[in-house]
Design a protein around this motif. Structure first.
Motif, PDB file in Angstrom:
ATOM      1  N   VAL A 181      -7.529   0.052  -1.417  1.00  0.00           N
ATOM      2  CA  VAL A 181      -6.846   1.478  -1.538  1.00  0.00           C
ATOM      3  C   VAL A 181      -6.137   0.773  -3.093  1.00  0.00           C
ATOM      4  O   VAL A 181      -5.786   2.196  -4.165  1.00  0.00           O
ATOM      5  CB  VAL A 181      -6.590   1.775  -0.653  1.00  0.00           C
ATOM      6  N   ILE A 182      -5.363   0.070  -3.027  1.00  0.00           N
ATOM      7  CA  ILE A 182      -4.661  -0.522  -4.121  1.00  0.00           C
ATOM      8  C   ILE A 182      -5.073   0.108  -5.382  1.00  0.00           C
ATOM      9  O   ILE A 182      -4.291   0.501  -6.518  1.00  0.00           O
ATOM     10  CB  ILE A 182      -3.173  -1.291  -3.956  1.00  0.00           C
ATOM     11  N   THR A 183      -5.523  -1.025  -5.512  1.00  0.00           N
ATOM     12  CA  THR A 183      -7.157  -0.989  -7.009  1.00  0.00           C
ATOM     13  C   THR A 183      -7.341   0.351  -7.137  1.00  0.00           C
ATOM     14  O   THR A 183      -6.466   0.081  -8.699  1.00  0.00           O
ATOM     15  CB  THR A 183      -8.357  -2.401  -6.418  1.00  0.00           C
ATOM     16  N   GLN A 184      -7.604   1.392  -6.803  1.00  0.00           N
ATOM     17  CA  GLN A 184      -8.081   2.515  -6.871  1.00  0.00           C
ATOM     18  C   GLN A 184      -6.987   3.247  -7.730  1.00  0.00           C
ATOM     19  O   GLN A 184      -6.321   4.143  -8.166  1.00  0.00           O
ATOM     20  CB  GLN A 184      -9.164   3.448  -5.536  1.00  0.00           C
ATOM     21  N   ALA A 185      -5.607   3.354  -7.063  1.00  0.00           N
ATOM     22  CA  ALA A 185      -4.303   3.582  -7.444  1.00  0.00           C
ATOM     23  C   ALA A 185      -4.038   3.178  -8.073  1.00  0.00           C
ATOM     24  O   ALA A 185      -3.507   4.374  -9.367  1.00  0.00           O
ATOM     25  CB  ALA A 185      -3.731   3.879  -6.024  1.00  0.00           C
ATOM     26  N   VAL A 186      -3.895   1.784  -8.436  1.00  0.00           N
ATOM     27  CA  VAL A 186      -3.832   0.793 -10.012  1.00  0.00           C
ATOM     28  C   VAL A 186      -4.916   1.876 -10.880  1.00  0.00           C
ATOM     29  O   VAL A 186      -3.959   1.492 -12.434  1.00  0.00           O
ATOM     30  CB  VAL A 186      -4.031  -0.480  -9.726  1.00  0.00           C
ATOM     31  N   MET A 187      -5.676   2.017 -11.232  1.00  0.00           N
ATOM     32  CA  MET A 187      -6.431   2.177 -11.891  1.00  0.00           C
ATOM     33  C   MET A 187      -6.067   3.718 -12.784  1.00  0.00           C
ATOM     34  O   MET A 187      -6.228   3.950 -13.752  1.00  0.00           O
ATOM     35  CB  MET A 187      -8.084   2.556 -11.161  1.00  0.00           C
TER      36      MET A 187
ATOM     37  N   TYR B 208       0.870  -1.531  -0.317  1.00  0.00           N
ATOM     38  CA  TYR B 208      -0.472   0.177  -0.301  1.00  0.00           C
ATOM     39  C   TYR B 208       0.882   0.929  -0.190  1.00  0.00           C
ATOM     40  O   TYR B 208       1.023   2.351  -0.919  1.00  0.00           O
ATOM     41  CB  TYR B 208      -0.641  -0.301   0.755  1.00  0.00           C
ATOM     42  N   ALA B 209       1.716   1.338   0.708  1.00  0.00           N
ATOM     43  CA  ALA B 209       3.187   2.268   1.037  1.00  0.00           C
ATOM     44  C   ALA B 209       3.478   2.558  -0.628  1.00  0.00           C
ATOM     45  O   ALA B 209       3.453   4.171  -1.123  1.00  0.00           O
ATOM     46  CB  ALA B 209       3.865   2.003   2.415  1.00  0.00           C
ATOM     47  N   ALA B 210       3.701   1.672  -1.261  1.00  0.00           N
ATOM     48  CA  ALA B 210       4.497   1.454  -2.132  1.00  0.00           C
ATOM     49  C   ALA B 210       3.935   2.056  -3.330  1.00  0.00           C
ATOM     50  O   ALA B 210       4.837   3.173  -3.874  1.00  0.00           O
ATOM     51  CB  ALA B 210       5.783   0.057  -1.844  1.00  0.00           C
ATOM     52  N   VAL B 211       2.482   1.945  -3.501  1.00  0.00           N
ATOM     53  CA  VAL B 211       2.065   1.907  -4.221  1.00  0.00           C
ATOM     54  C   VAL B 211       1.143   3.790  -4.187  1.00  0.00           C
ATOM     55  O   VAL B 211       1.164   4.098  -4.690  1.00  0.00           O
ATOM     56  CB  VAL B 211       0.558   1.155  -5.334  1.00  0.00           C
ATOM     57  N   CYS B 212       0.198   3.597  -3.049  1.00  0.00           N
ATOM     58  CA  CYS B 212      -0.061   4.893  -3.259  1.00  0.00           C
ATOM     59  C   CYS B 212       0.601   6.112  -2.807  1.00  0.00           C
ATOM     60  O   CYS B 212       0.482   7.336  -3.153  1.00  0.00           O
ATOM     61  CB  CYS B 212      -1.379   4.359  -1.903  1.00  0.00           C
ATOM     62  N   GLN B 213       1.803   5.851  -1.795  1.00  0.00           N
ATOM     63  CA  GLN B 213       2.725   7.080  -1.464  1.00  0.00           C
ATOM     64  C   GLN B 213       3.511   6.817  -2.014  1.00  0.00           C
ATOM     65  O   GLN B 213       4.953   6.620  -1.111  1.00  0.00           O
ATOM     66  CB  GLN B 213       2.621   6.827   0.864  1.00  0.00           C
ATOM     67  N   PRO B 214       4.597   6.399  -2.835  1.00  0.00           N
ATOM     68  CA  PRO B 214       5.697   6.473  -4.109  1.00  0.00           C
ATOM     69  C   PRO B 214       6.581   7.141  -3.859  1.00  0.00           C
ATOM     70  O   PRO B 214       7.552   7.288  -3.025  1.00  0.00           O
ATOM     71  CB  PRO B 214       5.121   6.356  -4.854  1.00  0.00           C
ATOM     72  N   LEU B 215       6.330   8.447  -3.474  1.00  0.00           N
ATOM     73  CA  LEU B 215       7.444   9.733  -2.498  1.00  0.00           C
ATOM     74  C   LEU B 215       7.732   9.775  -1.593  1.00  0.00           C
ATOM     75  O   LEU B 215       8.810  10.134  -1.344  1.00  0.00           O
ATOM     76  CB  LEU B 215       6.523  10.689  -3.585  1.00  0.00           C
ATOM     77  N   HIS B 216       7.013   9.241  -0.811  1.00  0.00           N
ATOM     78  CA  HIS B 216       7.406   9.280   0.696  1.00  0.00           C
ATOM     79  C   HIS B 216       7.633   7.756   1.572  1.00  0.00           C
ATOM     80  O   HIS B 216       7.961   7.506   2.508  1.00  0.00           O
ATOM     81  CB  HIS B 216       6.551   9.685   2.219  1.00  0.00           C
ATOM     82  N   TYR B 217       7.766   7.005   0.113  1.00  0.00           N
ATOM     83  CA  TYR B 217       7.720   5.638   0.340  1.00  0.00           C
ATOM     84  C   TYR B 217       9.173   5.228   1.059  1.00  0.00           C
ATOM     85  O   TYR B 217       8.926   4.321   1.997  1.00  0.00           O
ATOM     86  CB  TYR B 217       7.910   4.558  -0.170  1.00  0.00           C
ATOM     87  N   THR B 218      10.291   5.796   1.223  1.00  0.00           N
ATOM     88  CA  THR B 218      11.508   5.329   1.633  1.00  0.00           C
ATOM     89  C   THR B 218      11.669   6.009   2.699  1.00  0.00           C
ATOM     90  O   THR B 218      12.444   5.115   3.845  1.00  0.00           O
ATOM     91  CB  THR B 218      12.909   5.944   0.341  1.00  0.00           C
ATOM     92  N   VAL B 219      10.829   6.904   2.935  1.00  0.00           N
ATOM     93  CA  VAL B 219      10.583   7.574   3.968  1.00  0.00           C
ATOM     94  C   VAL B 219       9.919   7.675   5.148  1.00  0.00           C
ATOM     95  O   VAL B 219      10.013   6.413   6.589  1.00  0.00           O
ATOM     96  CB  VAL B 219      10.792   9.318   3.568  1.00  0.00           C
TER      97      VAL B 219
END
Length: 311
Positions: free
Chosen positions: A220-226, A123-134
């Motif tokens: 939530v990931i499905t919504q982001a993938v779409m 979820y964090a990787a797909v929906c919040q990619p810019l903040h994922y590593t932090v």
């Protein structure tokens, strides 16, 4: 009727399919093959995740923990099972039965929590990619894994202590391939409402709550993938999430069907085949699912093999 548990040194008899020796021979061959694949597949994932620096990410940290967990789970069950299937005796010592029961519960409950942690990571990787590593920094990942292991340990201690206190009235025959909870409860000569309530409560905590979080995460990931326009990134998300979702379906589906129903509603043979599935087949399929659908792992294996050949 005497309701003592008998001597703690008395061996238990693991019946399995002892009334069908031909079927046991087939099962022993299948189990041996699956165990070898489990050892090779999960060890490969652990080594590749450690040796390849490109896989030093939260996803592969969690995946190596899952592989280590599957290795421990399979090794706590299969060697003893093969000894009983191949040998003339079907016995296991009381101490061996207790250890097998404890580790099966501990590792199974830990995997329930770890799969939920992995869903949050996706979820964090797909929906919040810019903040994922932090957000998913190494200290947090370590704490999440530690929480999963400690949670599994606590549940195993609770259920083991309650189950092993049940009076067996001299019963020694465990109607399964291994010492697991439904078979041990059926050995008791009394009905325990406390255990039923405890198992149901722990089932909610370790099964229904994690699967609910996983479903919410993937919703939530499905919504982001779409909303993803890049076909390459869309395929990568589907591959990594699809692998995890397949493992979740296999593991949770079997466990929920096995443990969240009344213990007397499952036929003896059905319970044995379900035990074979989640104890033998699932740990084997996990590395295959992740490697066959994951280009990063396959590429890492090729890089490591190339370096080894050059040396």
């Amino acid at each position: 009727m005497d309701k003592n548990n008998g001597s703690s040194t008395t061996d238990f008899i693991l019946l399995g399919f002892s009334d069908r020796p031909q079927l046991e021979r087939i099962i022993s061959g299948v189990v041996f093959i699956f165990y070898v694949v489990t050892l090779v597949g999960n060890t490969t994932i652990i080594l590749v995740s450690y040796l390849d620096t490109q896989l030093h990410t939260p996803m592969y940290f969690f995946l190596s923990n899952l592989s280590f967990l599957d290795l421990c789970y399979a090794t706590s069950i299969i060697p003893q099972m093969l000894v009983n299937l191949w040998g003339p005796t079907k016995s296991i010592t009381y101490a061996g039965c207790v250890l097998q029961f404890f580790f099966a519960l501990d590792l199974g409950a830990t995997e329930c929590l770890l799969l939920a942690v992995m869903a949050y990571d996706r979820y964090a990787a797909v929906c919040q990619p810019l903040h994922y590593t932090v957000k998913m920094h190494p200290q947090l990942c370590q704490k999440m894994v530690l929480t999963a292991w400690l949670g599994g340990l606590g549940s195993a201690l609770t259920v083991c202590s309650l189950t092993l206190k049940l009076p067996r009235c001299g019963h020694r025959e465990v109607d399964n391939f291994l010492c697991e909870m439904p078979a041990l409860i059926k050995m008791a000569c009394v009905y325990s409402k406390v255990i039923e309530i405890t198992v149901f409560a722990l089932g909610v905590i370790f099964l229904l709550a994690p699967i609910s979080l996983i479903l919410i995460s993937y919703g939530v990931i499905t919504q982001a993938v779409m909303r993803i326009k890049s076909k390459a990134r869309w395929r990568k998300v589907l591959n990594t999430c699809g692998s995890h979702l397949t493992v979740v379906t296999l593991f949770y589906g079997t466990i929920i069907y096995m443990y969240m129903r009344p213990q007397n509603s499952t036929s003896q043979d059905e319970g044995k085949f379900l035990t074979l599935f989640y104890a033998i087949i699932t740990p084997t399929l996990n590395p295959l699912i992740y490697t066959l659908r994951n280009k990063d792992v396959k590429s890492a294996v090729k890089r490591i093999l190339h370096v080894m050949i050059e040396k």
